[in-house]
Design an enzyme around this catalytic site. Structure first.
Site, mmCIF file in Angstrom:
data_model
loop_
_atom_site.group_PDB
_atom_site.id
_atom_site.type_symbol
_atom_site.label_atom_id
_atom_site.label_comp_id
_atom_site.label_asym_id
_atom_site.label_seq_id
_atom_site.Cartn_x
_atom_site.Cartn_y
_atom_site.Cartn_z
ATOM 1 N N GLY A 105 0.830 -1.194 0.000
ATOM 2 C CA GLY A 105 0.000 0.000 0.000
ATOM 3 C C GLY A 105 0.862 1.239 0.000
ATOM 4 O O GLY A 105 2.077 1.191 -0.169
ATOM 5 N N GLY A 106 0.204 2.378 0.205
ATOM 6 C CA GLY A 106 0.919 3.632 0.158
ATOM 7 C C GLY A 106 1.909 3.806 1.290
ATOM 8 O O GLY A 106 2.877 4.560 1.169
ATOM 9 N N ASP A 156 -9.313 1.716 13.220
ATOM 10 C CA ASP A 156 -9.377 1.197 11.845
ATOM 11 C C ASP A 156 -10.077 -0.157 11.806
ATOM 12 O O ASP A 156 -9.601 -1.104 11.188
ATOM 13 C CB ASP A 156 -7.969 1.088 11.259
ATOM 14 N N GLY A 194 3.744 1.327 2.706
ATOM 15 C CA GLY A 194 4.826 0.357 2.695
ATOM 16 C C GLY A 194 4.314 -0.993 2.242
ATOM 17 O O GLY A 194 3.522 -1.074 1.307
#
Length: 506
Positions: free
Chosen positions: A56-57, A191, A59
């Site tokens: 993902g953005g 999350d 890592g």
């Protein structure tokens, strides 16, 4: 043995080392480097990434093995590399937050069986490369966590479809128990979503993604970008999306969205009405009052109107379990004797009362759970019968039954009646299994029915019994199956109506 390079832009990350199949050499070799970019492959001197799990953005995550464990234990290596240009001050803050979050993870995982353990956390500084030439330095952060062998709930949803009311109730109970522990230890997950709840092969649920990414990325230049990890669009409550203060009820909101998305098998964008700021999930599925009202309270737009703790929600969704916990946690009180005294006035002993905090009733109609003098068996609400699905299946089964009977009596005309009936029974049983497992449903039924009718119509070997046994024209092939389906639907409709009356009064 294959080792995967963890440098994000490495063009050829897979490295093969045949000599590392030797166990003694694997445990003693000092280091191995990526053949393509020169990145160190053995992280912290012991963890060997074997394959990429996800990227993902922020890592990537790798499946790795710990070469210093006796069984070459599997683990997950999460790599974090902040996006954007960071100066020394920002990197120092990121590292401080990373260390502090890792300590929290270590504390939570080691004390709760449904939170993955943290094995290690460390930064790694390596020489940078530009066009194959060394230039400057690059800094990466790593977390090494317990590997959970199983599927997350997002994968289960894609594989099997909508969850049942019973399944959602059990998921809600289990995750609320985990969140009770998390919140009581001063943390907020922030999350909760289907992909962060995993079920291992033994059926135990785990709450995942406690990584430091959330804390570190709150300092990134663009907190609203998807890569920050501050929240997951569609699951986060309004206060979190606005960047305001978050509460334990923030996690409860996200958990409720997770439950309704699994119940309906629909994306959150289809369930939320932005005009009225309400969740319209109940028009897609019918569940019992206890589960419905619990989810509605957790989904309140205002954080103050939600349950204020996971324990409060558990008291409603699982009152019997909470009552059992409360009873077992009360230790017997020893008898206290007043001390001897020379005072002639009578000595009194007043035990301290035990304060029991009542559960406040909600505006949605959830009643407070009180300990009754005698246990009252609660009448369980029954899920409504899926009438439309049943009637579609019955009609399809009867339609296909006529076609299959015509085809078998035509193709196996030289065989005995017993053989023909055996083949017919086997095929019809297989159809019941396919309908029950939902291998074919909805539009599939129409396509299969049309294809089977066309097949029998155009192949004379499969419809000859219409002439030889029934003395009917070929046109009957288009009349008999629909009539059989309509009669079956009519009969089953009456039976379902009777059954619904019995369920209501029994």
């Amino acid at each position: 043995m294959n080792i995967t390079c963890s440098r994000p832009y490495c063009k050829h990350p897979i490295n093969s080392f045949g000599e590392l199949k030797n166990a003694s050499l694997l445990k003693t070799v000092q280091q191995k480097y990526c053949i393509s970019c020169g990145m160190p492959l053995i992280l912290a001197g012991r963890y060997l990434p074997t394959r990429l799990l996800g990227k993902g953005g922020f890592g990537a995550a790798y499946l790795a093995v710990d070469r210093y464990s006796p069984t070459m234990r599997k683990c997950v290596v999460k790599q974090f590399q902040p996006e954007g240009d960071f100066g020394e001050a920002e990197l120092a803050v990121a590292l401080e937050l990373f260390d502090r979050e890792a300590l929290v993870l270590d504390n939570l995982g080691n004390r709760h069986p449904q939170i993955p353990d943290l094995f290690a956390y460390f930064p790694l500084i390596v020489p940078g490369t530009v066009n194959g030439k060394k230039q400057g330095e690059e800094q990466y952060f790593y977390l090494v966590q317990e590997y959970i062998d199983g599927q997350d709930l997002e994968q289960e949803l894609l594989q099997k479809g909508a969850f049942s009311e019973q399944e959602i109730t059990e998921i809600l109970k289990e995750v609320l128990k985990i969140l009770t522990f998390v919140h009581e230890n001063g943390s907020i997950h922030r999350d909760i979503k289907p992909s962060n709840i995993m079920r291992n092969r033994e059926g135990l649920l785990y709450l995942l993604d406690f990584g430091a990414v959330k804390m570190v990325t709150s300092h990134t230049p663009n907190p609203q970008s998807k890569s920050t990890g501050i929240y997951s669009m569609g699951f986060a409550p309004p206060e979190q999306m606005a960047g305001a203060q978050v509460f334990p009820s923030t996690d409860l909101y996200a958990l409720a969205v997770t439950c309704v998305s699994l119940l309906t098998a629909k994306p959150t964008t289809d369930l939320y009405d932005a005009y009225s700021n309400t969740w319209q999930w109940r028009k897609y599925v019918t569940v019992g009052d206890r589960l419905a009202l619990t989810l509605e309270k957790m989904l309140q737009h205002n954080p103050a109107k939600r349950f204020q703790s996971a324990k409060d929600a558990l008291k409603i969704i699982d009152p019997q379990g909470q009552r059992a916990v409360n009873v077992s946690s009360v230790a017997p009180q020893p008898t206290v004797k007043p001390p001897a005294t020379t005072n002639t006035s009578p000595s009194t002993y007043e035990p301290k009362p035990i304060n029991v905090e009542p559960i406040e009733p909600t505006k949605q109609g959830i009643q407070p759970v009180e300990k009754p003098p005698k246990p009252v068996k609660e009448k369980k609400s029954r899920a409504p019968l899926p009438v439309a699905s049943i009637l579609r299946g019955v009609g399809f089964w009867a339609f296909e039954g006529v076609l299959v009977a015509i085809a078998i009596t035509s193709a196996l005309a030289t065989f005995s009646m017993g053989v023909q009936m055996g083949v017919l029974g086997g095929i019809m049983g297989l159809l019941i299994l396919l309908l029950w497992k939902k291998v074919i449903e909805k539009w599939d039924l129409l396509f299969v029915a049309a294809a089977s009718m066309a097949l029998i119509y155009f192949i004379p070997l499969l419809h000859s019994s219409l002439f030889t046994l029934l003395n009917l024209p070929l046109l009957a092939l288009f009349i008999l199956p629909p009539i059989s389906a309509l009669i079956s639907i009519f009969v089953i409709s009456i039976l379902l109506f009777i059954l619904s009356l019995l369920r209501k009064f029994v």
